[in-house]
Design a protein around this motif. Structure first.
Motif, PDB file in Angstrom:
ATOM      1  N   SER A 257      40.064  37.356  45.755  1.00 29.08           N
ATOM      2  CA  SER A 257      40.939  37.065  44.679  1.00 29.08           C
ATOM      3  C   SER A 257      40.372  36.489  43.279  1.00 29.08           C
ATOM      4  N   GLU A 258      39.272  35.885  43.310  1.00 34.06           N
ATOM      5  CA  GLU A 258      38.747  35.687  42.141  1.00 34.06           C
ATOM      6  C   GLU A 258      37.289  35.752  42.126  1.00 34.06           C
ATOM      7  N   TRP A 259      36.601  36.619  40.943  1.00 33.92           N
ATOM      8  CA  TRP A 259      35.424  36.560  40.924  1.00 33.92           C
ATOM      9  C   TRP A 259      34.937  36.577  39.233  1.00 33.92           C
ATOM     10  N   GLY A 260      33.888  36.108  38.927  1.00 35.89           N
ATOM     11  CA  GLY A 260      33.614  36.243  37.534  1.00 35.89           C
ATOM     12  C   GLY A 260      31.973  36.315  37.161  1.00 35.89           C
ATOM     13  N   LEU A 261      31.848  36.897  36.122  1.00 38.30           N
ATOM     14  CA  LEU A 261      30.673  37.510  35.592  1.00 38.30           C
ATOM     15  C   LEU A 261      29.954  36.190  34.732  1.00 38.30           C
ATOM     16  N   SER A 262      30.008  35.006  35.049  1.00 34.51           N
ATOM     17  CA  SER A 262      29.403  33.954  34.493  1.00 34.51           C
ATOM     18  C   SER A 262      28.862  33.154  35.786  1.00 34.51           C
ATOM     19  N   GLU A 263      28.446  31.716  35.280  1.00 27.75           N
ATOM     20  CA  GLU A 263      28.311  31.052  36.440  1.00 27.75           C
ATOM     21  C   GLU A 263      29.481  30.260  36.660  1.00 27.75           C
ATOM     22  N   ALA A 264      29.576  29.423  37.830  1.00 37.25           N
ATOM     23  CA  ALA A 264      30.632  28.877  38.336  1.00 37.25           C
ATOM     24  C   ALA A 264      31.593  27.785  37.399  1.00 37.25           C
TER      25      ALA A 264
END
Ligand code: CA
Length: 340
Positions: A257-264
Motif C-alpha cells: 500500500s506504500e512504496w517509494g523511489l527514495s530512502e526511507a
C-alpha cells in the motif's frame, strides 16, 4: 359529465406518469451499462481467492496506483480534478487516501479530515477506480476508540461500493504482532464487518509494515484480509524481499500500500537497479501497490517538483525524477486494462 371528465384526466395523468417512469428506468439501465467500462465496472467486487487478490470472476489481478500525501498536509489533492488526471493520464486503477491521524489530523479535526477522505472516495467512485481508505497512523493501538468511530462511520456510508478498500493501520512501529497489532486489527475488523461483510481490509505489520513474516501461523480469521508490505527502494533491499517471500510462501496475501523511489526518509538518491528488483518482485508475485506520493513537497519521493502548483494537467517538465519514472511505469503496466 364533470365527474367523467375528471376521471379521464386522472387516468391520462397516471398514464403519462407511468410512461415517464419507464423512460427514466431505461435511461438508468443505459447509464449502468456505460459505467461498466470503468475499471471497477470491469473488475467488480474484489476478494481473496487461493491467496491471491481476485476480481469478480475469481481471476487474479493486481491494482497499481498512487498514494496521496498526508491529508492534513496536502489536502488540495483530495479532489476529483487531481484523481481524474491520475486515472486518465497516469492510468491509476487505485488511489490511496492517506488520512493523517496524529499531528493535526483526524484526532484533532475529525470532521474536516473525514470530509477530505470523503471527497477522494466520492471522486474514485464517480471515476470507477478503487480507493484505499488509509488510517495513516504510527500508534493505532493508542487510538483504538477513534479508529472504531471512524471505520464504523465510513463503512456504513460506503460498504456497499466495490470500490472501497480499508487500510486500518498504516505503519505500526516496533510493536508485537500477536500482542498489539492483531488485537487492534480484530476490533476494527469486527466494527467494519457489521456494515460491510466482504470488502478487502489491509492490516499493517510490525516495524513500519516490514515484518510481514510475523503474521505466519497467526493470521486474522477473515476471508478478505491482506497484510501490508512497505518499502523504500533506496533503503530496503534483498533482506526485505526475503521476508516478503517467506510470507507469500506461507499463503499470506501482501498488499504494497506504500512504496517509494527514495530512502526511507523520503530523500536520498534514486537507485534504479534496486527499483527494478522490487518492481520485478511485485510483478512476479502479482502484488498490488500504491506509490508514495502525490505532493510537490521538496523531497525525492514526491512526484511533483516544488515549483508545480497546479492540481492536474502536469507536463513532463513539472514532474520530479521519481514522478517521471513512476508515471511511465504505471502507463506501461496498466494501459492494457483501460483499453480492454
Ligand atoms: Ca461490501
Amino acid at each position: 359529465m364533470g365527474l367523467y371528465r375528471q376521471k379521464f384526466i386522472k387516468l391520462f395523468v397516471f398514464t403519462l406518469f407511468v410512461i415517464l417512469l419507464s423512460c427514466s428506468d431505461s435511461e438508468g439501465i443505459n447509464e449502468n451499462e456505460n459505467s461498466d467500462n470503468t475499471i471497477v465496472g470491469k473488475l467488480g467486487q474484489l476478494s481473496i481467492q487461493n491467496t491471491k487478490l481476485a476480481d469478480k470472476n475469481g481471476n487474479p489481478i493486481a491494482l497499481r496506483g498512487m498514494s496521496l500525501f498526508w491529508s492534513q498536509w496536502a489536502p488540495n489533492y483530495y479532489n476529483t480534478e487531481t484523481i481524474q488526471w491520475l486515472r486518465d493520464d497516469w492510468k491509476c486503477t487505485v488511489i490511496r487516501a492517506a488520512m493523517g491521524v496524529e499531528s493535526g489530523g483526524y484526532l484533532e479535526n475529525s470532521d474536516l479530515e473525514y470530509y477530505r477522505v470523503k471527497a477522494a472516495v466520492d471522486a474514485c467512485i464517480e471515476l470507477g477506480i478503487y480507493v484505499i481508505i488509509d488510517w495513516h497512523d504510527h500508534h493505532g493501538e493508542d487510538h483504538l476508540e477513534s479508529a472504531k468511530v471512524f471505520f464504523n462511520k465510513i463503512s456504513a456510508e460506503y460498504g456497499n461500493y466495490p470500490n472501497i478498500i480499508y487500510e486500518i493501520y498504516n505503519e505500526p512501529l516496533d510493536v508485537s504482532w500477536k500482542e498489539v497489532i492483531k488485537p487492534y486489527a480484530e476490533e476494527i475488523i469486527t466494527t467494519i464487518r457489521k456494515n460491510d461483510p466482504n470488502n478487502l481490509i489491509i492490516v499493517g505489520t510490525p516495524n513500519w509494515s516490514q515484518d510481514v513474516n510475523d503474521v505466519l501461523n497467526n493470521t486474522i480469521d477473515d476471508d478478505n484480509v491482506a497484510y501490508s508490505l512497505h518499502f523504500y527502494t533506496g533503503t530496503h533491499r534483498e533482506w526485505l524481499r526475503t521476508k516478503a517471500a517467506q510470507a507469500i510462501a506461507g499463503g499470506i496475501l501482501l498488499f504494497v500500500s506504500e512504496w517509494g523511489l527514495s530512502e526511507a526518509s523520503g530523500n536520498g538518491n534514486i537507485d534504479i537497479t534496486e527499483t527494478n528488483l522490487w518492481t520485478d518482485f511485485m510483478e512476479g508475485n502479482n502484488l498490488s501497490w500504491c506509490n508514495w506520493s502525490i505532493t510537490n513537497k521538496d523531497e525525492i519521493s514526491a512526484i511533483l517538483l516544488p515549483s508545480t502548483t497546479s492540481l492536474s494537467g502536469w507536463k513532463e517538465n513539472e514532474l520530479s525524477e521519481a514522478g517521471k519514472i513512476i508515471r511511465d511505469y504505471l502507463i506501461k503496466m496498466n494501459n492494457d486494462l483501460f483499453d480492454q
